[in-house]
Design an enzyme around this catalytic site. Structure first.
Site, PDB file in Angstrom:
ATOM      1  N   GLU A  29      -9.342   9.257   5.490  1.00  0.00           N
ATOM      2  CA  GLU A  29      -9.541   7.862   5.109  1.00  0.00           C
ATOM      3  C   GLU A  29     -10.589   7.690   4.017  1.00  0.00           C
ATOM      4  O   GLU A  29     -10.584   6.687   3.304  1.00  0.00           O
ATOM      5  CB  GLU A  29      -9.936   7.030   6.338  1.00  0.00           C
ATOM      6  CG  GLU A  29      -8.848   6.915   7.402  1.00  0.00           C
ATOM      7  CD  GLU A  29      -7.718   5.994   6.976  1.00  0.00           C
ATOM      8  OE1 GLU A  29      -7.961   5.060   6.193  1.00  0.00           O
ATOM      9  OE2 GLU A  29      -6.583   6.211   7.429  1.00  0.00           O
ATOM     10  N   LYS A  81     -15.688   4.501   5.385  1.00  0.00           N
ATOM     11  CA  LYS A  81     -14.529   4.262   6.233  1.00  0.00           C
ATOM     12  C   LYS A  81     -14.610   5.196   7.439  1.00  0.00           C
ATOM     13  O   LYS A  81     -15.040   6.344   7.335  1.00  0.00           O
ATOM     14  CB  LYS A  81     -13.225   4.498   5.468  1.00  0.00           C
ATOM     15  CG  LYS A  81     -12.998   3.492   4.350  1.00  0.00           C
ATOM     16  CD  LYS A  81     -11.575   3.533   3.824  1.00  0.00           C
ATOM     17  CE  LYS A  81     -10.628   2.892   4.816  1.00  0.00           C
ATOM     18  NZ  LYS A  81      -9.261   2.800   4.293  1.00  0.00           N
ATOM     19  N   GLU A  84       0.860  -1.195   0.000  1.00  0.00           N
ATOM     20  CA  GLU A  84       0.000   0.000   0.000  1.00  0.00           C
ATOM     21  C   GLU A  84       0.887   1.233   0.000  1.00  0.00           C
ATOM     22  O   GLU A  84       1.901   1.281   0.692  1.00  0.00           O
ATOM     23  CB  GLU A  84      -0.881   0.085   1.254  1.00  0.00           C
ATOM     24  CG  GLU A  84      -2.067  -0.835   1.323  1.00  0.00           C
ATOM     25  CD  GLU A  84      -2.919  -0.581   2.576  1.00  0.00           C
ATOM     26  OE1 GLU A  84      -2.703   0.454   3.252  1.00  0.00           O
ATOM     27  OE2 GLU A  84      -3.775  -1.416   2.892  1.00  0.00           O
ATOM     28  N   GLU A  87     -13.901   5.925  -0.489  1.00  0.00           N
ATOM     29  CA  GLU A  87     -14.825   5.026   0.217  1.00  0.00           C
ATOM     30  C   GLU A  87     -15.560   5.803   1.312  1.00  0.00           C
ATOM     31  O   GLU A  87     -14.941   6.234   2.289  1.00  0.00           O
ATOM     32  CB  GLU A  87     -14.046   3.848   0.810  1.00  0.00           C
ATOM     33  CG  GLU A  87     -13.315   3.010  -0.241  1.00  0.00           C
ATOM     34  CD  GLU A  87     -12.308   2.053   0.376  1.00  0.00           C
ATOM     35  OE1 GLU A  87     -12.742   1.008   0.898  1.00  0.00           O
ATOM     36  OE2 GLU A  87     -11.102   2.366   0.354  1.00  0.00           O
TER      37      GLU A  87
END
Length: 744
Positions: A726, A720, A669, A717
């Site tokens: 995030e 999250k 990541e 997203e």
């Protein structure tokens, strides 16, 4: 993902800033021919490949004993169908499924890479069978769920290209033959396989083709064509193929050199010295590609052994790197440029030794010097079928057209070094071209696209690898047959069951891997950023159980098992050369497992959190790959222009300290948010992520080769939790529109 061991990252950055000063890369395979009555057993052949670090093989017909020996080794395989099989494979649709059922499906532990349908077929009747046979084999592989992981092509002589004088004029001699084949390759993503032999050009016209130019040895012949500089005939020949592909409207079809070599006896110029110069030069050179395509060029050397029953020119018996008793025909080393003589020797020390070594390595030295001192990635270049069915025509290799190349190139000769040309074209020191970079597909949102649409977006953007954080059947179904490499997590919640019950691991593999033979599984991540001690205790037992389950399913050589850790498993990262693992009691056994299986260590690396934690001392340019601060690490003598490199090199230092320097690192990541917090803007996210894409093809100062990296994440997203950033790590919005401009 959060925090990423900010304290240790800040320490890296603070010390590197204190040191600040102004500014002062795939495998190569070997063909395993078997026309001899004194050759080693297949099991011994495979062991020799392994001991020499040769990670790809070509065989000229399916041989069950060879396939059994290859199972579970991870050695990639290019397998020919055999020219004698072409007619039936082309004319009988049932023959192809039977062939796949007999020669591919019984060997799930073999890392099949390509099926070559025909080798150097030159007669018109034979050529007419190639494309129908390719299509039938492709259909049979698809029906078996294998078309995503195995590509179908054909292996051609170099003289399918004409007008190769100069290389930029290259065209296919017979477009009615080549055009439909290229259409097929473009539609399936398969490469064009070409056998390329500078030896035959040199043999045919020694007066005009200099030995140095033919064997990668620096000499007086350095030539230019269309703004590109050539120092060897191999590059000129390959670039004429690229030119022909462009003129045929297929510039994106990849080229794989399916044969190249030089004989050590039996004819003009066939000496051990010349063979060593060419083959060692080839090994060193193809990492950097050609002037026209300066990226890794997959190449297969012909051949592993001298074969005493080959007919024709006496040189045909003497192309082997090894004698039948497995002794070297001459000295050749398969290594990356950073190979060290001892596990703990620094790359710069090794290079210094190399520079002091014998004069015969001058061509290697030149490239090492260029790489080390100007970071020029381009200069990192440090069985046939049964005779009656496949009379090989390796000889000649279209000598007329190759002579034309050489004659024109010689007439264009001009003094210009290989490195200076490439450095001028790549002032940032990194090779142009696409290297494998993946994107993580997070799914914590209630407005995300359907898996089929997600996979279509990956394909349309040219993203060739994906990470998912748990097995999702709809995603796996969508990935089947696409060829997209997959890193799949087991999910942290599954760790206790997988660790404590081997039958749970077998059931997991049976449910989540075996039903999807068309998915290109690459890694299984057993745990992601597991920090609690109880959870960490489950990781290694779960890894071992899954490895055992994959091996029992015949997949142990194809799918690697690892774990994904946070960057702060490494401490004392100031400077990077001081990096050590914070808890060797935890990491040591995991590293031993990775060494034993050949799997990489997966690490999540986020410069963003370091910058966010201390923007006063960590400059934005340094964190986002923008020009600015250049710093030195006195511990290893290397120069750093960005924090990502410093962080990754501290991991390499820790691996050396743990006496496991051969463990590969995969960045599982890395990313930068576009909103939601300090420094989280679309401009900064674009700078970091585009910089990452461009940068990882060249690796780090300590390991300047392609660094496999997965960007986080594909989509923003909305569900999250935690820090607002995030929700904003996505390259794309849920409606598939770009969050900002990015190019793969």
């Amino acid at each position: 993902m959060a925090q990423q061991g900010v304290a240790s990252i800040l320490a890296v950055a603070l010390v590197l800033v204190a040191f600040a000063s102004f500014p002062a890369v795939h495998s190569i395979g070997v063909c395993n021919g078997v026309i001899g009555n004194n050759l080693p057993a297949p099991s011994d052949v495979v062991k020799l490949y392994q001991t020499k670090g040769i990670d790809a093989m070509r065989i000229y017909a399916p041989e069950s004993n060879v396939l059994k020996a290859l199972s579970g080794t991870g050695i990639s395989l290019l397998m020919d169908v055999g020219n004698g099989a072409l007619t039936s494979l082309a004319n009988d649709p049932s023959a192809a499924p039977a062939w796949v059922k007999a020669n591919v499906q019984p060997f799930p532990g073999v890392s099949f890479r390509y099926i070559a349908v025909g080798n150097e077929v030159t007669d018109s009747a034979g050529q007419k069978t190639i494309l129908p046979a390719m299509k039938n084999i492709q259909t049979a592989l698809a029906a078996a769920g294998l078309s995503g992981s195995i590509k179908v092509s054909t292996s051609l002589r170099f003289d399918v290209v004409n007008n190769t004088s100069p290389p930029s004029n290259g065209v296919f001699a017979d477009t009615s033959f080549m055009g439909p084949i290229l259409d097929f390759l473009a539609s399936t993503g398969a490469p064009l396989l070409v056998n390329v032999y500078p030896y035959f050009a040199y043999k045919g016209d020694q007066q005009n083709i200099k030995l140095d130019f033919a064997t990668f040895v620096p000499g007086s012949t350095t030539v230019t064509d269309n703004g590109l500089t050539y120092s060897n005939l191999f590059d000129a020949m390959v670039d004429s193929i690229y030119a022909a592909l462009e003129k045929a409207g297929k510039p994106d079809v990849k080229v794989v050199i399916s044969e190249s070599g030089w004989p050590s006896a039996g004819g003009v110029g066939a000496t051990a010295q010349n063979a060593r110069a060419y083959n060692q030069g080839l090994i060193n050179h193809v990492r950097g590609g050609t002037p026209k395509k300066p990226s890794l060029l997959e190449t297969y050397i012909f051949a592993m052994f001298n074969e005493n029953q080959k007919t024709g020119d006496p040189t045909e018996n003497n192309f082997g790197l090894f004698n039948p008793d497995k002794s070297p025909a001459y000295s050749v080393t398969f290594y990356s440029w950073w190979t060290r003589s001892t596990p703990n020797e620094r790359p710069n020390v090794y290079c210094a030794k190399l520079l002091d070594s014998s004069a015969e390595n001058l061509h290697i030295k030149r490239r090492v010097v260029c790489l080390v001192y100007i970071h020029c990635i381009r200069c990192m270049q440090i069985q046939p079928d049964i005779l009656e069915n496949n009379p090989r025509s390796m000889a000649k290799q279209g000598v007329a057209s190759m002579l034309a190349v050489a004659l024109v190139l010689v007439s264009l000769a001009a003094f210009h070094t290989e490195c200076s040309a490439h450095r001028a074209a790549n002032p940032d020191g990194h090779t142009k071209g696409v290297h494998s970079i993946g994107v993580c597909n997070g799914v914590i949102g209630n407005n995300l696209p359907a898996p089929s649409d997600v996979v279509k977006l990956y394909k349309s953007k040219g993203i060739n690898a994906m990470r998912i954080y748990a097995p999702e059947s709809n995603v796996l179904k969508a990935l089947s047959g696409t060829g997209i490499g997959l890193l799949m997590d087991v999910g942290n919640g599954a760790l206790p069951g997988l660790a404590n019950d081997p039958s749970a691991a077998a059931a997991w593999v049976k449910a989540n891997v075996q039903p999807y033979p068309g998915v290109s599984f690459r890694y299984i991540a057993v745990g992601n950023e597991v920090m609690d001690s109880d959870g960490q205790k489950t990781i290694l037992p779960a890894m071992k159980n899954l490895q055992g389950a994959l091996a029992a399913a015949g997949l142990g050589g194809r799918v690697k098992v690892s774990t994904s850790v946070r960057f702060d498993v490494v401490t004392d990262t100031f400077p990077p050369s001081n990096g050590v693992f914070a808890d060797l009691d935890y990491m040591g056994p995991i590293l031993d497992f990775l060494v034993s299986t050949g799997a990489p260590l997966l690490v999540n690396v986020y410069p963003y959190f370091a910058y966010k934690g201390d923007p006063q001392n960590i400059k934005l340019n340094y964190a986002t790959f923008a020009p600015g601060i250049t710093v030195n690490d006195d511990g290893n003598g290397l120069t750093y222009t960005n924090l990502f490199d410093a962080m990754v090199d501290s991991i390499y230092a820790a691996l050396e300290d743990a006496e496991t320097p051969g463990v590969k690192v995969v960045v599982s990541e890395s990313g930068w948010p576009s909103a939601g917090g300090f420094g989280a803007t679309a401009q900064n996210a674009q700078a970091y992520n585009q910089g990452l894409i461009k940068h990882v093809g060249g690796g780090t100062p300590k390991r300047p080769g392609p660094l496999e990296t997965y960007m986080f994440a594909m989509f923003n997203e909305n569900q999250k939790t935690g820090d607002p950033t995030e929700n904003h790590f996505g390259l794309f919005n849920p409606d598939k529109s770009p969050a900002y401009s990015i190019s793969f």
